[in-house]
Design a protein around this motif. Structure first.
Motif, PDB file in Angstrom:
ATOM      1  N   GLU A 127      -6.207  -3.280  22.710  1.00  0.00           N
ATOM      2  CA  GLU A 127      -5.214  -3.929  21.849  1.00  0.00           C
ATOM      3  C   GLU A 127      -5.854  -4.425  20.556  1.00  0.00           C
ATOM      4  O   GLU A 127      -5.250  -4.332  19.477  1.00  0.00           O
ATOM      5  N   ALA A 128      -7.081  -4.925  20.647  1.00  0.00           N
ATOM      6  CA  ALA A 128      -7.787  -5.364  19.439  1.00  0.00           C
ATOM      7  C   ALA A 128      -8.092  -4.176  18.534  1.00  0.00           C
ATOM      8  O   ALA A 128      -7.962  -4.268  17.301  1.00  0.00           O
ATOM      9  N   LEU A 129      -8.485  -3.046  19.129  1.00  0.00           N
ATOM     10  CA  LEU A 129      -8.756  -1.843  18.336  1.00  0.00           C
ATOM     11  C   LEU A 129      -7.472  -1.312  17.690  1.00  0.00           C
ATOM     12  O   LEU A 129      -7.506  -0.787  16.573  1.00  0.00           O
ATOM     13  N   MET A 130      -6.352  -1.456  18.387  1.00  0.00           N
ATOM     14  CA  MET A 130      -5.085  -1.048  17.789  1.00  0.00           C
ATOM     15  C   MET A 130      -4.731  -1.930  16.596  1.00  0.00           C
ATOM     16  O   MET A 130      -4.180  -1.450  15.602  1.00  0.00           O
ATOM     17  N   ASP A 131      -5.067  -3.204  16.702  1.00  0.00           N
ATOM     18  CA  ASP A 131      -4.851  -4.089  15.550  1.00  0.00           C
ATOM     19  C   ASP A 131      -5.671  -3.610  14.349  1.00  0.00           C
ATOM     20  O   ASP A 131      -5.194  -3.603  13.208  1.00  0.00           O
ATOM     21  N   ASP A 132      -6.918  -3.204  14.614  1.00  0.00           N
ATOM     22  CA  ASP A 132      -7.739  -2.626  13.539  1.00  0.00           C
ATOM     23  C   ASP A 132      -7.067  -1.380  12.979  1.00  0.00           C
ATOM     24  O   ASP A 132      -6.970  -1.197  11.761  1.00  0.00           O
ATOM     25  N   ALA A 133      -6.609  -0.525  13.889  1.00  0.00           N
ATOM     26  CA  ALA A 133      -6.053   0.765  13.478  1.00  0.00           C
ATOM     27  C   ALA A 133      -4.791   0.603  12.639  1.00  0.00           C
ATOM     28  O   ALA A 133      -4.491   1.461  11.804  1.00  0.00           O
ATOM     29  N   ARG A 134      -4.070  -0.466  12.848  1.00  0.00           N
ATOM     30  CA  ARG A 134      -2.835  -0.689  12.076  1.00  0.00           C
ATOM     31  C   ARG A 134      -3.116  -0.918  10.594  1.00  0.00           C
ATOM     32  O   ARG A 134      -2.189  -0.888   9.772  1.00  0.00           O
ATOM     33  N   GLN A 135      -4.363  -1.134  10.253  1.00  0.00           N
ATOM     34  CA  GLN A 135      -4.718  -1.264   8.835  1.00  0.00           C
ATOM     35  C   GLN A 135      -4.832   0.090   8.156  1.00  0.00           C
ATOM     36  O   GLN A 135      -5.073   0.174   6.948  1.00  0.00           O
ATOM     37  N   GLU A 137      -5.889   3.503   6.577  1.00  0.00           N
ATOM     38  CA  GLU A 137      -7.081   4.037   5.923  1.00  0.00           C
ATOM     39  C   GLU A 137      -8.032   2.934   5.460  1.00  0.00           C
ATOM     40  O   GLU A 137      -9.173   3.225   5.080  1.00  0.00           O
ATOM     41  N   ASN A 138      -7.570   1.698   5.491  1.00  0.00           N
ATOM     42  CA  ASN A 138      -8.439   0.585   5.088  1.00  0.00           C
ATOM     43  C   ASN A 138      -9.401   0.153   6.194  1.00  0.00           C
ATOM     44  O   ASN A 138     -10.251  -0.705   5.966  1.00  0.00           O
ATOM     45  N   ALA A 139      -9.241   0.723   7.376  1.00  0.00           N
ATOM     46  CA  ALA A 139     -10.095   0.329   8.496  1.00  0.00           C
ATOM     47  C   ALA A 139     -10.419   1.543   9.358  1.00  0.00           C
ATOM     48  O   ALA A 139      -9.540   2.075  10.035  1.00  0.00           O
ATOM     49  N   ARG A 140     -11.646   1.984   9.311  1.00  0.00           N
ATOM     50  CA  ARG A 140     -12.062   3.144  10.102  1.00  0.00           C
ATOM     51  C   ARG A 140     -12.923   2.701  11.273  1.00  0.00           C
ATOM     52  O   ARG A 140     -13.743   1.787  11.149  1.00  0.00           O
ATOM     53  N   ARG A 152     -16.312  -1.472  15.345  1.00  0.00           N
ATOM     54  CA  ARG A 152     -15.090  -1.884  14.665  1.00  0.00           C
ATOM     55  C   ARG A 152     -15.329  -1.971  13.149  1.00  0.00           C
ATOM     56  O   ARG A 152     -16.487  -2.031  12.702  1.00  0.00           O
ATOM     57  N   PRO A 153     -14.265  -2.000  12.363  1.00  0.00           N
ATOM     58  CA  PRO A 153     -14.431  -2.086  10.907  1.00  0.00           C
ATOM     59  C   PRO A 153     -15.212  -3.304  10.456  1.00  0.00           C
ATOM     60  O   PRO A 153     -15.874  -3.264   9.412  1.00  0.00           O
ATOM     61  N   ASP A 154     -15.158  -4.406  11.230  1.00  0.00           N
ATOM     62  CA  ASP A 154     -15.901  -5.612  10.843  1.00  0.00           C
ATOM     63  C   ASP A 154     -17.350  -5.580  11.304  1.00  0.00           C
ATOM     64  O   ASP A 154     -18.100  -6.531  11.104  1.00  0.00           O
ATOM     65  N   GLY A 155     -17.759  -4.474  11.943  1.00  0.00           N
ATOM     66  CA  GLY A 155     -19.142  -4.328  12.390  1.00  0.00           C
ATOM     67  C   GLY A 155     -19.384  -4.694  13.832  1.00  0.00           C
ATOM     68  O   GLY A 155     -20.488  -4.465  14.352  1.00  0.00           O
TER      69      GLY A 155
END
Length: 205
Positions: A127-135, A137-140, A152-155
């Motif tokens: 669920e946390a990764l999906m939150d990242d994915a909802r961003q 192209e701004n979050a790979r 994750r995008p935040d490292g």
């Protein structure tokens, strides 16, 4: 089969449980034995309306996810029939990694056989990764199979487990046939010995 070592790409979030193989690739598209060409039918009943037009609210039709290389879902991904067309469709679309809390056994195995890495992570992590994915192209996300890590995008680094034998086959780009052919010389030597040991008798003819 293409090697899988490290993948950095957009991830598509699909927060659904019990996505079966008929949702991934509906039965009416199983007339082919070719592994290519099925990507356009991936999730066809959710991607298109009755007239064949794209549904703009479905995740893979949104501009940010048209070239997603990772799919993130919820529990029991790939349940239903054992059709190998399901990973074929995912791969033909461009999906190289699927992340979910759990997978149906045969689908899980078929993913490895076709060059797709299935990663099982706890539901709260998915669920946390999906939150990242909802961003978009701004979050790979990065999936490093060598290190067995999702980044994750935040490292933040999330470790995952994978069967060592299957991991090596993905790293080397070996499907079952290619794996067998690594032992081609030993197989030919065995067959030669067997041929010499079994010589049909012509007596009594």
């Amino acid at each position: 089969m293409d090697k899988f070592t490290r993948l950095t790409t957009v991830a598509a979030p699909l927060p659904q449980e019990n996505i079966d193989t008929d949702q991934i690739i509906p039965a009416r598209f199983l007339k082919t034995i070719q592994r290519t060409g099925l990507g356009k039918h991936l999730f066809a009943d959710q991607r298109y309306d009755e007239s064949g037009n794209e549904r703009p609210d479905f995740v893979l039709n949104k501009p940010a996810y048209r070239h997603a290389g990772i799919l993130i879902t919820l529990d029991n991904l790939g349940c239903g029939s054992s059709r190998e067309h399901a990973p074929w469709a995912l791969l033909d679309f461009g999906i190289r990694c699927v992340i979910a809390p759990s997978f149906a056994d045969i689908f899980h195995s078929n993913c490895f056989k076709n060059g797709i890495l299935p990663i099982a992570l706890p539901r709260n992590v998915c669920e946390a990764l999906m939150d990242d994915a909802r961003q978009g192209e701004n979050a790979r996300l990065t999936v490093d199979l060598q290190a067995k890590q999702v980044i994750r995008p935040d490292g933040e680094v999330i470790p995952f487990e994978v069967d060592p034998f299957r991991r090596e086959k993905l790293l080397e780009g070996l499907d079952d046939i290619a794996q067998t052919l690594l032992e081609k010389q030993a197989i030919e030597q065995f067959e030669a010995r067997a041929a010499r040991a079994w010589i049909p008798s012509t007596r009594g003819n």
